[in-house]
Design a protein around this motif. Structure first.
Motif, PDB file in Angstrom:
ATOM      1  N   UNK A  53       0.914  -1.309   0.104  1.00  0.00           N
ATOM      2  CA  UNK A  53       0.082   0.059  -0.010  1.00  0.00           C
ATOM      3  C   UNK A  53       1.000   1.237   0.021  1.00  0.00           C
ATOM      4  N   UNK A  54       2.189   1.215   0.198  1.00  0.00           N
ATOM      5  CA  UNK A  54       3.206   2.343   0.380  1.00  0.00           C
ATOM      6  C   UNK A  54       3.999   2.197  -0.660  1.00  0.00           C
ATOM      7  N   UNK A  55       3.836   1.121  -1.743  1.00  0.00           N
ATOM      8  CA  UNK A  55       4.799   1.233  -2.789  1.00  0.00           C
ATOM      9  C   UNK A  55       5.848   0.144  -2.957  1.00  0.00           C
ATOM     10  N   UNK A  56       5.674  -0.626  -1.786  1.00  0.00           N
ATOM     11  CA  UNK A  56       6.840  -1.750  -2.010  1.00  0.00           C
ATOM     12  C   UNK A  56       6.255  -2.946  -2.715  1.00  0.00           C
ATOM     13  N   UNK A  57       6.940  -3.474  -3.542  1.00  0.00           N
ATOM     14  CA  UNK A  57       6.704  -4.818  -4.339  1.00  0.00           C
ATOM     15  C   UNK A  57       7.724  -5.940  -3.797  1.00  0.00           C
ATOM     16  N   UNK A  58       7.044  -7.151  -4.170  1.00  0.00           N
ATOM     17  CA  UNK A  58       7.814  -8.359  -3.692  1.00  0.00           C
ATOM     18  C   UNK A  58       8.937  -8.487  -4.882  1.00  0.00           C
ATOM     19  N   UNK A  59       9.813  -9.029  -4.186  1.00  0.00           N
ATOM     20  CA  UNK A  59      11.136  -9.246  -5.077  1.00  0.00           C
ATOM     21  C   UNK A  59      11.481 -10.928  -4.893  1.00  0.00           C
ATOM     22  N   UNK A  60      11.415 -11.590  -5.777  1.00  0.00           N
ATOM     23  CA  UNK A  60      11.454 -13.045  -6.137  1.00  0.00           C
ATOM     24  C   UNK A  60      13.045 -13.672  -6.417  1.00  0.00           C
TER      25      UNK A  60
END
Length: 107
Positions: A53-60
């Motif tokens: 919700x604050x702009x972080x994305x999962x990194x795989x």
């Protein structure tokens, strides 16, 4: 934060309870709190919703870790796959990288 700084294999880390028994759970008396909602983070699912919700994305990139990245920064949050292994050092890493969004409190 209190404890003993340990230097091992070229890495310095803070051991919060040296020689003590390991506690059940992850935080050794600490909890991560989402400040906008005053909600204690109790699972990675909840944490992921708060971070996205604050702009972080999962990194795989690493399957052995749960990682989050924010495109506008060089920051990478790396957490153990098992939520029960989340330690206060991970919580403080989240706090530092998401200023004014999370806080670590005594449980």
């Amino acid at each position: 934060m209190s404890g003993v700084w340990v230097f091992k294999n070229g890495v310095v880390r803070l051991v919060e309870n040296p020689g003590g028994d390991s506690f059940q759970g992850s935080s050794r008396g600490k909890v991560l709190v989402h400040l906008p909602t005053n909600q204690v983070v109790t699972s990675y699912q909840a944490l992921e919703q708060m971070l996205t919700s604050i702009g972080w994305e999962r990194y795989y990139d690493d399957p052995s870790l749960l990682q989050f990245h924010k495109r506008s920064t060089i920051h990478l949050i790396s957490l153990p796959k098992n939520f029960n292994k989340l330690k206060s050092m991970h919580m403080y890493d989240i706090v530092v990288k998401t200023r004014n969004v999370f806080e670590v409190r005594d449980s």
